[in-house]
Design a protein around this motif. Structure first.
Motif, PDB file in Angstrom:
ATOM      1  N   LYS A  50       0.842  -1.196   0.000  1.00 16.70           N
ATOM      2  CA  LYS A  50       0.000   0.000   0.000  1.00 16.70           C
ATOM      3  C   LYS A  50       0.875   1.243   0.000  1.00 16.70           C
ATOM      4  CE  LYS A  50      -1.650  -1.519   3.754  1.00 16.70           C
ATOM      5  NZ  LYS A  50      -2.421  -1.823   4.977  1.00 16.70           N
ATOM      6  N   VAL A  98      -3.977   4.879  -0.032  1.00 20.83           N
ATOM      7  CA  VAL A  98      -5.189   4.706   0.774  1.00 20.83           C
ATOM      8  C   VAL A  98      -5.421   5.886   1.695  1.00 20.83           C
ATOM      9  CG1 VAL A  98      -5.132   2.186   0.698  1.00 20.83           C
ATOM     10  CG2 VAL A  98      -3.935   3.392   2.544  1.00 20.83           C
ATOM     11  N   GLN A 156      -6.849  -1.091   4.665  1.00 21.61           N
ATOM     12  CA  GLN A 156      -6.808  -2.056   3.572  1.00 21.61           C
ATOM     13  C   GLN A 156      -7.518  -1.565   2.312  1.00 21.61           C
ATOM     14  OE1 GLN A 156      -5.036  -4.906   3.750  1.00 21.61           O
ATOM     15  NE2 GLN A 156      -4.436  -4.301   5.823  1.00 21.61           N
ATOM     16  N   ASN A 157      -8.384  -0.573   2.459  1.00 14.76           N
ATOM     17  CA  ASN A 157      -9.239  -0.198   1.344  1.00 14.76           C
ATOM     18  C   ASN A 157      -9.355   1.310   1.205  1.00 14.76           C
ATOM     19  OD1 ASN A 157     -10.325  -2.961   0.684  1.00 14.76           O
ATOM     20  ND2 ASN A 157     -11.079  -2.793   2.776  1.00 14.76           N
ATOM     21  N   LYS A 158      -9.749   1.718   0.000  1.00 12.51           N
ATOM     22  CA  LYS A 158     -10.185   3.090  -0.217  1.00 12.51           C
ATOM     23  C   LYS A 158     -11.515   3.301   0.506  1.00 12.51           C
ATOM     24  CE  LYS A 158      -7.472   4.796  -3.699  1.00 12.51           C
ATOM     25  NZ  LYS A 158      -6.953   6.163  -3.816  1.00 12.51           N
ATOM     26  N   THR A 159     -11.914   4.569   0.631  1.00 14.21           N
ATOM     27  CA  THR A 159     -13.130   4.869   1.390  1.00 14.21           C
ATOM     28  C   THR A 159     -14.405   4.491   0.652  1.00 14.21           C
ATOM     29  OG1 THR A 159     -13.108   7.134   0.532  1.00 14.21           O
ATOM     30  CG2 THR A 159     -12.017   6.729   2.640  1.00 14.21           C
ATOM     31  N   GLN A 202     -15.277   1.691  -0.081  1.00 13.43           N
ATOM     32  CA  GLN A 202     -15.751   0.470   0.567  1.00 13.43           C
ATOM     33  C   GLN A 202     -16.823   0.770   1.604  1.00 13.43           C
ATOM     34  OE1 GLN A 202     -14.449  -2.406  -0.413  1.00 13.43           O
ATOM     35  NE2 GLN A 202     -15.272  -3.865   1.057  1.00 13.43           N
ATOM     36  N   SER A 204     -20.393  -1.170   3.057  1.00 12.28           N
ATOM     37  CA  SER A 204     -20.220  -1.999   4.251  1.00 12.28           C
ATOM     38  C   SER A 204     -20.743  -1.373   5.533  1.00 12.28           C
ATOM     39  CB  SER A 204     -18.733  -2.327   4.430  1.00 12.28           C
ATOM     40  OG  SER A 204     -17.978  -1.138   4.594  1.00 12.28           O
TER      41      SER A 204
END
Length: 675
Positions: free
Chosen positions: A258, A375, A479-482, A484, A488
Motif C-alpha cells: 500500500k 489509501v 486495507q481499502n479506499k473509502t 468500501q 459496508s
C-alpha cells in the motif's frame, strides 16, 4: 512466598554429576529484577524430586559471601536415577519463606554410572546452560554456512542472491544479510516512541536559521545518502516565490502492499509538524528493527512525503505563500462556497484567484494524482487558535475511516484532556484528496506549549510524535479506499413528501391494493443486511370507507421477498373504518436484503430492493397528503438475520410455545442454523 520472575544461577560445580558424587554444587539466587539475593542469616532447604515425588531434602550450606549456597549428593543420599527436578526453599530471618526458582524447577539428571554419560552427554544442567550451549551450536552452524558462502565468491548467482536483503543490498556475509532482515512485525499495537531530542533552532543538528534548503539538507538528505535503495527524491519545482525548491521524497520498500502520502509545512510558520514528521521518518529509516510497529511500514508500506509544501512561508514565518494565499484553501473542492471577507485578498485565509492558482497546491495535486492508489493522505499542522491536547480535522460528509484518529485519541486520553475532533467543509488539500481520490485524510494539529518547558523541547517532541506517529501507523493498517464504506456501513435515508397546493395530487381509486404513485424508492446493496421502513403517512378520503395502507419492501428476484410475494401480503397492513376527511397511519416494514447480482438473459439473481406504499378503500378516492419515512439499512453476515414469529391463534398455549416461526421456513431450514 511466591515472587514472579526470581531465578537460580549455578556458580560452581560441574554440569554433570554421578550418583554419590560429593563434589559441592554452588548456587546464587536472583530476584525478579536480576539482582543477587542476600541470604545472610537465612536457611536454605534443597528438594530433589522425580516426576512423581520428592526423593531427597537436605539443608544447603551458606557461603561466607552471604549470597552463595552449596550442597552435594552423598553416598548415603538415596535419590534414584533419571530426570530430576531441583528446588530451593529459603527461610529468611523474619520467618518469610521464598521458593527459587519461582516459575519452574531446575532440571537435573542423575546417572548410575559414568558409562551412562556416553548415552546422555549432559546429565545435570541448568536452563541457562541449555540456552548457552544451544546458542553456541547455532552460532557455529551459522559461521560454517557463512564461511561457505563467503568463500564461494560472487561467481554463483544463487550465493549472491542469498546475501541480498529485502532492499536489494548485497551484503558481505550471510549473517550481515540476516541482521538486515531482523525486526519483529507488530501490525496491531500502539507505538511508544523513545525520548525525543529537542528540535529547537541550533540544537541536535537543527540549523540555526529557518532556511528551508538548509533544513532539508540537514534532516532529510541523510535518509537518501545512507539509504539510497530505500529513499529517493524528486524536485517538483520552485515555489511561488521562485526562490525555493519544493521536494517529494519517496520511501519505497523492495515490495509493498500500500501507499500513504504524508505532508507538512502547508502553512509555513507551523514548524512543530515539520519536525515531528521528520522524526517519525527518522525512526522508520534508522530504528525500525527496535520498534515492531514500525517494521511493518519499513517492509510493506510506500511513503510519499512532501516535507515542506510552503518553503517561502517557512523561511519568512508566514502562514501563507509569497502571494499571500492560504494554500489550504486553494483547491477546487467547495471553493465557490467560501465567500467571506477572510477568504478574499488580504484575509488570513485568502483562497487565491482561482482553484490551484498557486504552484505549491499544483505540486500537491500532481503528487496525489501520480500516487492515486494511496489509501490515505495526512497533512500535519501546528495550530495557534485552538488550545487542546489532541486536535484533528476530517472532511464533513465524506466517507472516512475515522477510527484511526478516534482510536489514537482514546488511547492517549487522560482525565482533563481537551479534545477537538472536528470536521471541515472548506477547500483543504486533504478534503480535495478525499473527494477526488477516495482517500482517508486528515489535518492532525498540534498546539505548542502544553507539554514540557520550552517549545519543541524533548518532552513536547516526544508527545507530539506519540500522537502524529500513531495516526500514521493507524493509516498504514488501512486495507481499502473509502468507497468500501458505501457498501459496508449502515445508513439511514429519510423520504419526505408534502402535497401543499399542487395541482397534480397523488390519488388512487381502487377496492383492491394498488400502488400510490411517486412513493417508489430503489436501493442497491453489495452486502447482505436488513432494510427497515418506519414512518407516518397522512391520506384523505372523499367518503366514509374501510381504508387500508400497506407499506411494502421487496427485492427483484429475491427467493422469498419478490414483488409477487409481498404486494398483497398483510404483515404490515393497517386497515380501519374511517369517515370522509384526513387520517394518519403509522407504518413499518422490513426484509432481509441480498447483494445485487449480475444476470444473464436466462438467470434471475437478486437485484435492486424497493420500497413502495400501496393502498385501497372500499369506496371513494384516496389522496396522499404527506409522508415521513425512514429507510434504515444494517449490513449483517448472520444467516437468519430476520425471523418472523406469529402468535396468532395460539393464545391457549403456554408462554414460550405460543408462537410459530413463519419465516424462514423451519422445515426447509434448520431452526438452529445460527446457534
Amino acid at each position: 512466598m511466591y515472587r514472579v520472575g526470581n531465578s537460580v544461577e549455578q556458580v560452581s560445580g560441574g554440569s554433570v554429576i554421578k550418583q554419590g558424587d560429593q563434589t559441592p554444587l554452588g548456587f546464587m539466587f536472583r530476584d525478579e529484577n536480576g539482582a543477587p539475593v542476600s541470604l545472610t542469616g537465612a536457611t536454605v532447604l534443597v528438594k530433589i524430586a522425580n516426576e512423581k515425588i520428592v526423593v531427597l531434602e537436605k539443608q544447603a550450606t551458606l557461603a561466607s559471601d552471604g549470597y552463595t549456597v552449596n550442597f552435594s549428593i552423598n553416598q548415603d543420599d538415596i535419590t534414584g536415577s533419571g530426570n530430576m527436578r531441583l528446588e530451593f526453599m529459603v527461610t529468611y530471618t523474619n520467618g518469610t519463606k521464598e521458593k527459587f526458582p519461582a516459575d519452574d524447577w531446575q532440571r537435573i539428571k542423575i546417572t548410575q554410572t559414568l558409562d551412562d554419560l556416553s548415552k546422555t552427554p549432559i546429565s545435570y544442567i541448568t536452563f541457562e546452560k541449555i540456552k548457552a550451549e544451544f546458542t553456541q551450536m547455532i552460532d557455529d552452524i551459522q559461521e560454517q554456512v557463512d564461511s561457505i558462502i563467503v568463500n564461494a565468491g560472487d561467481s554463483n548467482p544463487e550465493i549472491v542472491a542469498s546475501r541480498k536483503d529485502f532492499e536489494g543490498v548485497v551484503h558481505d556475509s550471510l549473517p550481515a544479510r540476516i541482521d538486515a532482515a531482523d525486526g519483529a512485525i507488530d501490525n496491531f499495537g500502539y507505538w511508544t516512541p523513545p525520548i525525543e531530542p529537542s528540535t529547537a533552532w541550533g540544537t541536535n543538528g537543527i540549523p540555526t536559521t529557518k532556511d528551508p534548503e538548509a533544513c532539508i539538507n540537514a534532516l532529510y538528505e541523510p535518509f537518501r545518502t545512507n539509504h539510497s535503495g530505500y529513499v529517493t527524491r524528486t524536485v517538483l519545482g520552485k515555489d511561488q516565490s521562485g526562490i525555493y525548491n519544493v521536494y517529494c521524497y519517496e520511501f519505497t520498500p523492495k515490495t509493498y502492499s500500500k501507499t500513504l502520502i504524508l505532508s507538512a509545512g502547508t502553512h509555513g510558520n507551523e514548524y512543530t509538524s515539520f519536525f515531528a514528521l521528520w522524526r517519525f521518518l527518522y525512526h522508520v529509516v534508522n530504528n525500525w528493527r527496535d520498534h515492531p510497529t514500525l517494521t511493518n511500514i519499513r517492509r510493506n508500506v510506500r511513503l510519499i512525503v512532501l516535507p515542506l509544501i510552503n518553503p517561502w512561508g517557512f523561511a519568512n514565518f508566514k502562514r501563507q505563500n509569497k502571494n499571500g494565499v492560504d494554500l489550504n484553501r486553494n483547491t477546487d473542492y467547495l471553493w465557490d462556497y467560501i465567500t467571506g471577507t477572510n477568504f478574499q485578498q488580504g484575509g488570513g485565509n485568502y483562497k487565491g484567484t482561482a482553484p490551484f492558482s498557486e504552484v505549491e497546491t499544483q505540486y500537491f495535486k500532481q503528487t496525489v494524482e501520480k500516487y492515486s492508489d494511496a489509501v490515505s493522505s495526512l497533512d500535519f499542522h501546528t495550530i495557534t487558535t485552538v488550545q487542546a491536547e489532541h486536535i484533528v480535522y476530517t472532511p464533513r460528509y465524506l466517507n472516512q475511516y475515522k477510527h484511526i484518529f478516534n482510536d489514537v485519541i482514546d488511547w492517549l486520553y487522560k482525565t482533563g484532556n481537551r479534545i477537538v475532533n472536528g470536521t471541515t467543509a472548506v477547500p483543504t488539500l486533504s478534503c480535495w484528496a478525499a473527494y477526488n481520490h477516495n482517500m482517508t485524510v486528515a489535518n492532525p494539529e498540534w498546539y505548542n506549549g502544553l507539554y514540557g518547558e520550552d517549545i519543541r523541547d524533548s518532552v513536547e517532541m516526544t508527545e507530539v510524535l506519540k500522537y502524529f506517529g500513531n495516526i500514521i501507523i493507524g493509516a498504514c493498517k488501512l486495507q481499502n479506499k473509502t468507497t468500501q464504506l458505501s457498501y459496508s456501513e449502515p445508513f439511514l435515508k429519510e423520504l419526505i413528501y408534502d402535497k401543499g397546493t399542487t395541482t397534480t395530487p397523488i390519488t388512487l381509486t381502487s377496492t383492491i391494493y394498488g400502488n400510490l404513485s411517486h412513493t417508489l424508492f430503489s436501493l442497491r446493496f453489495r452486502r447482505q443486511g436488513i432494510l427497515r421502513a418506519i414512518g407516518k403517512v397522512k391520506v384523505s378520503v372523499s367518503e366514509a370507507c374501510t381504508l387500508s395502507i400497506n407499506p411494502i419492501i421487496y427485492q427483484v428476484n429475491h427467493p422469498d421477498f419478490g414483488f409477487a410475494d409481498i404486494k398483497d401480503a398483510k404483515y404490515y397492513e393497517e386497515s380501519r373504518q374511517v369517515s370522509a376527511g384526513t387520517h394518519v397511519f403509522t407504518i413499518f416494514a422490513s426484509i432481509p436484503v441480498l447483494p445485487f447480482n449480475y444476470n444473464e438473459a436466462t438467470t434471475a439473481r437478486p437485484e435492486d430492493a424497493k420500497f413502495r406504499l400501496r393502498a385501497k378503500s372500499t369506496s371513494g378516492t384516496i389522496t396522499l397528503e404527506y409522508f415521513r419515512i425512514q429507510l434504515d439499512y444494517t449490513p449483517t453476515d448472520r444467516g437468519k438475520s430476520l425471523e418472523r414469529l406469529d402468535f396468532t391463534g395460539l393464545e391457549a398455549n403456554d408462554e414460550g410455545s405460543d408462537y410459530v416461526t413463519v419465516f424462514p421456513n423451519t422445515t426447509k431450514y434448520d431452526a438452529n442454523l445460527d446457534d
